[in-house]
Design a protein around this motif. Structure first.
Motif, PDB file in Angstrom:
ATOM      1  N   VAL A   8       0.757  -1.152   0.041  1.00  0.00           N
ATOM      2  CA  VAL A   8       0.041   0.042   0.101  1.00  0.00           C
ATOM      3  C   VAL A   8       0.675   1.389   0.044  1.00  0.00           C
ATOM      4  N   TYR A  10       1.208   4.704   1.322  1.00  0.00           N
ATOM      5  CA  TYR A  10       0.762   5.363   2.318  1.00  0.00           C
ATOM      6  C   TYR A  10       1.516   6.634   2.640  1.00  0.00           C
ATOM      7  N   LEU A  20      -5.590   2.367   2.018  1.00  0.00           N
ATOM      8  CA  LEU A  20      -5.277   1.294   3.044  1.00  0.00           C
ATOM      9  C   LEU A  20      -6.556   0.270   3.467  1.00  0.00           C
ATOM     10  N   LEU A  36       2.819  -1.259   4.573  1.00  0.00           N
ATOM     11  CA  LEU A  36       2.626   0.076   4.202  1.00  0.00           C
ATOM     12  C   LEU A  36       4.148   0.718   3.846  1.00  0.00           C
TER      13      LEU A  36
END
Length: 289
Positions: A8, A10, A20, A36
């Motif tokens: 992800v 982020y 997310l 992340l």
């Protein structure tokens, strides 16, 4: 579905939070770990953009501490709300598109928001979107701003017989089966304009031929996913318009990086680009690894 991790992009922005949430929802079905990744974007040799921090001179230990805490807190909170999942986070340095492309080598799925602040400023507003979706080593899911947070509804997929669209069809079938929702297959065809129609052109025969082509592609997957309800829509018009329309009420729309009508040198076709900007639900762009 692959057992590889879900990566992800982020940066703490609302769009990244939606990405997310989507990734956690997906991981809840597949059991895959979630990672992340915050990426610093360098503007100049001495400057960078951080989350809520004024541009500073690198290295800025306090700024990096804040970023690491931001990512750690997000991973910790996600692990608290989803204790059955493994959620980790890390901070990476460099141009976001290139760094995410490299990080996607070890991922089964890369999930991004439409735009963010800091390292992902205007990430999917221009050429960076094309670069990420075209060059990632795994499917890319873009969770667009304003799309439903529930992501309910059928999975829609565009199929035109190209290799990329057949890969997208396989991904869409897997998603529909995992979500226990119907699959809507969209096949667009361009009727010849007026006087340019060839002698004896039969539009009904053209539609029948296109539908047969789609059914042949579906045959490979029907046995593997017998419980997935499938509908096939064959319509005249542009593929991008039909798929944008199909995205209304869908939980996910899936396309290949480029279709039969695209130039071979183009890594991301116009249909994929149109969906990234205009779809009403998350968009998955699938390419060969």
């Amino acid at each position: 579905m692959s057992g590889e991790e879900i990566l992800v992009g982020y940066d703490g922005s609302p769009d990244a939070a939606r990405a997310l949430d989507w990734a956690l929802d997906e991981a809840g079905r597949s059991g895959r770990p979630v990672r992340l990744a915050y990426v610093f974007e360098w503007l100049t040799v001495a400057g960078w953009i951080g989350p809520g921090v004024a541009p500073g001179v690198w290295p800025d230990e306090e700024a990096r501490r804040q970023v690491e805490e931001l990512v750690s807190r997000a991973a910790r909170d996600a692990g608290t709300t989803h204790p059955e999942l493994t959620v980790t986070g890390e901070v990476l340095d460099g141009p976001p598109a290139l760094v995410l492309q490299e990080a996607s080598v070890d991922a089964g799925l890369l999930v991004l928001g439409t735009r963010g602040h800091g390292g992902f400023g205007e990430l999917l507003a221009g050429s960076t979107a094309v670069t990420v979706a075209a060059h990632a080593h795994c499917p890319v899911v873009v969770v667009r701003d304003g799309t439903s947070e529930r992501w309910a509804g059928p999975v829609a997929v565009g199929v035109d017989g190209s290799e990329c669209s057949l890969l997208a069809l396989g991904f869409a079938y897997e998603q529909a089966a995992a979500r226990r929702v119907p699959l809507r297959v969209v096949r667009a065809w361009q009727p010849p304009a007026g006087r340019w129609a060839p002698p004896g052109f039969d539009p009904d025969a053209a539609v029948a031929e296109a539908r047969t082509e789609v059914e042949e592609a579906l045959a490979r997957w029907r046995g593997a996913f017998p419980n997935v309800e499938v509908t096939v829509d064959v319509a005249g018009g542009s593929a991008s318009s039909l798929l944008v329309e199909a995205s209304r009420g869908a939980g996910l729309v899936v396309v290949g990086t480029r279709g039969r009508g695209g130039l071979r040198g183009m890594l991301l076709g116009s249909v994929s680009q149109q969906l990234l900007h205009h779809a009403d639900c998350p968009v998955a762009v699938v390419r060969e690894r």
